[in-house]
Design an enzyme around this catalytic site. Structure first.
Site, mmCIF file in Angstrom:
data_model
loop_
_atom_site.group_PDB
_atom_site.id
_atom_site.type_symbol
_atom_site.label_atom_id
_atom_site.label_comp_id
_atom_site.label_asym_id
_atom_site.label_seq_id
_atom_site.Cartn_x
_atom_site.Cartn_y
_atom_site.Cartn_z
ATOM 1 N N ASP A 23 -17.567 -27.578 90.735
ATOM 2 C CA ASP A 23 -18.915 -28.011 90.395
ATOM 3 C C ASP A 23 -19.441 -28.876 91.540
ATOM 4 O OD1 ASP A 23 -21.151 -28.633 88.507
ATOM 5 O OD2 ASP A 23 -19.668 -27.992 87.027
ATOM 6 N N ASP A 63 -24.997 -27.913 90.060
ATOM 7 C CA ASP A 63 -25.542 -28.504 88.848
ATOM 8 C C ASP A 63 -27.062 -28.647 88.951
ATOM 9 O OD1 ASP A 63 -24.967 -29.922 86.298
ATOM 10 O OD2 ASP A 63 -25.874 -31.620 87.344
ATOM 11 N N GLU A 98 -27.159 -23.558 88.522
ATOM 12 C CA GLU A 98 -27.685 -23.784 87.177
ATOM 13 C C GLU A 98 -29.162 -24.129 87.267
ATOM 14 O OE1 GLU A 98 -27.075 -26.773 83.395
ATOM 15 O OE2 GLU A 98 -27.184 -27.548 85.430
ATOM 16 N N HIS A 126 -20.582 -25.618 78.400
ATOM 17 C CA HIS A 126 -20.244 -26.924 77.841
ATOM 18 C C HIS A 126 -21.473 -27.684 77.353
ATOM 19 C CE1 HIS A 126 -21.544 -27.505 81.897
ATOM 20 N NE2 HIS A 126 -21.652 -28.811 81.706
ATOM 21 N N ASP A 127 -22.648 -27.092 77.456
ATOM 22 C CA ASP A 127 -23.885 -27.758 77.021
ATOM 23 C C ASP A 127 -24.479 -27.124 75.772
ATOM 24 O OD1 ASP A 127 -23.851 -29.533 79.208
ATOM 25 O OD2 ASP A 127 -24.882 -28.078 80.486
#
Ligand code: NOJ
Length: 529
Positions: free
Chosen positions: A102, A204, A267, A328-329
């Protein structure tokens, strides 16, 4: 086989997201770690995965569980050391697995040395690493920009008499990417990890990277309703998706391109018409701007078919598609659509044209876990309670076995385990040919065996209501994928040899004749060899 070599590993392969807090704990502190992941690498090769992406593992106060980084070029002690990382990477490569990290260029932790220096004085050399602004004439925040995690995006700093901007928590000040020193420092972070041998990055919240240099107010959102996250009251017109972001991405890509065969994934929660620009002009941007449409979609054949149609039609020439079912969100797929439809979703994810990203535990049918108020960890839930925004439910420990704590930890897990872990776990499911894990493994093996399913051409088919169907073709190989989104059986007028079915009861191999019924929630892959 040789013609397949025109495809990169990140086009042919399947990515698996590891949430490091929750994957495998080797030292009994209740939190996953790098040695834990390392000990489980053979799970990925057994399952048939090509690449793992690990959410942030860098030193962090963990206000946002690692998305608040205080040192970009090290490993948080909770997860291990740089030596552990090198060992993990070496083992992964030995097993033929790629490793993606990440990369969080939008913001740091408020404990990052850059921010500590920046907040110390208006004259500090690092002041311009962040976004500072004088108050509005009434002394309030400079404009109406809102934090994604609730409240104003501006935090008052009495010591230096200015506000700083944070798109997320106040502990996550946004970097000033317009400052060339910031840009260079962040590009060096990429180099640091590329030199160590990582195979790519998931960037991110890339659409947030550049904000309006005139600090204009965001317009009100006419569609905002009570119950929606408060930050959605305004449209993010001046805080996200600014035109300058594409030059910033091209710079990152230029660094990555100095190393062979690396991937940049990004993302950006944007509709297709905005997302496509993230491939960059002449594809000089992200290799894979995440396509999140399945996460938001209503689970109906017509809706999914329309998404695929629009996506295929929007892709720039040569751009490679990708699909994401969970992360994960967001609420897990099994909780969003139910256990039976989650099996259908597995077929959809692994046969659609484009690189799939699989979220850890979804292959087991893991579900969101209800979190008692006293166990809430996610800052979003703490800041904006009661709207169901919390992300802890989809971050609970990986379920490895029926043993205590599902074999995740010998200590006490940082988040509670699902109640059903004695049934829903790797050890039990790997011996059960009818488990969703066996289905995932069969799909991954078939995809690896049959290039048509990984890199083949795609053509949508009309096979009736509640059915989403398409053809995949590569060379002489041709497959039809037929997905029944209904809770009832549906007759389908197609023929072929069924090489895989998501239904528990179907005998294979079998043939479909015109008007064979598909079982409720069934997905089949037909071969026309
Ligand atoms: C997106 C990440 O996926 C999420 O977990 C995080 O909270 C925000 N970006 C801020 O970094």
């Amino acid at each position: 086989m040789s013609e397949l070599s025109v495809f990169k590993w990140w086009q042919r392969g399947v990515v698996y997201q590891v949430y490091p807090w929750s994957f495998m704990d080797s030292n009994g502190d209740g939190i996953g770690d790098l040695q834990g992941i390392r000990a489980r690498l053979e799970y990925f090769t057994w399952l048939g995965i090509d690449a793992i992406w690990i959410s942030p593992i860098f030193p962090s106060p963990m206000a946002d569980f690692g998305y608040d980084i205080s040192d970009y070029c090290n490993i948080d002690a909770r997860f291990g050391t740089l030596a552990d990382f090198d060992a993990l990477l070496a083992d992964a490569h030995r097993l033929g697995l790629k490793l993606i990290l990440d990369y969080v260029p939008n913001h740091t932790s408020d404990r990052h040395p850059w921010f500590l220096a920046a907040r110390s004085s208006r004259d500090d050399a690092y002041r311009d690493y962040y976004i500072w602004h004088d108050p509005a004439p009434d002394g309030g925040p400079p404009n109406n920009w809102l934090s994604e995690f609730g409240g104003s995006a501006w935090e008052w700093e009495p010591a230096t008499g200015q506000y700083y901007y944070h798109a997320y928590l106040r502990q996550q000040p946004d970097l000033n990417y317009r400052n060339p020193r910031v840009r260079d420092a962040l590009l060096q972070v990429l180099e640091f990890w590329l030199e160590r041998g990582v195979d790519g990055f998931r960037i991110d919240t890339i659409h947030h990277l550049i904000k309006d240099d005139q600090f204009r107010d965001n317009p009100p959102n006419p569609d905002w309703r009570e119950g929606m996250p408060p930050h959605r009251r305004v449209l993010r017109s001046y805080t996200t998706d600014r035109p300058e972001v594409h030059a910033a991405i091209a710079d990152m890509r230029a660094v990555v391109d100095q190393y062979p065969d690396r991937v940049l994934i990004g993302e950006a929660w944007l509709p297709f018409d905005r997302l496509m620009a993230y491939y960059g002009s002449d594809l000089s941007g992200l290799h894979l701007p995440f396509n999140f449409q399945l996460i938001n979609a209503r689970w109906e054949a017509a809706v999914i078919a329309a998404i695929a149609r629009e996506y295929e039609a929007s892709l720039p020439p040569g751009a490679w598609p990708n699909w994401v079912l969970g992360n994960h969100d967001r609420s897990r797929i099994a909780s969003r659509v139910g256990n039976a439809a989650a099996r259908l979703a597995a077929v959809l994810l692994l046969t659609s044209r484009g690189t799939p990203t699989l979220y850890y535990g979804d292959e087991l049918g893991m579900r969101d876990v209800a979190i008692a108020p006293e166990r809430v960890r996610d800052p979003w839930e703490k800041n904006v309670p009661g709207l169901g925004l919390g992300r802890d439910p989809e971050r609970t420990p990986m379920q490895w076995s029926p043993a205590t704590n599902a074999g995740f930890t010998r200590g006490s897990p940082w988040l509670p385990l699902a109640d059903d872990y004695e049934r829903t776990n790797v050890e039990v499911e790997q011996d059960d040919p009818n488990s969703i894990l066996s289905l995932y493994r069969a799909l991954l093996a078939l995809r690896r065996r049959e290039p048509a399913l990984a890199v083949g051409d795609y053509r949508a088919l009309e096979l009736g209501p509640d059915i989403y169907a398409f053809e995949r073709r590569h060379g002489d190989a041709r497959f039809t994928v037929v997905l029944n989104f209904a809770r009832e059986s549906r007759p389908v007028s197609t023929t072929g040899r069924v090489v895989l079915s998501s239904a528990v009861a179907r005998e294979l191999p079998s043939s479909m004749t015109p008007s064979s019924p598909l079982l409720p929630h069934e997905g089949v892959i037909l071969s026309h060899a």
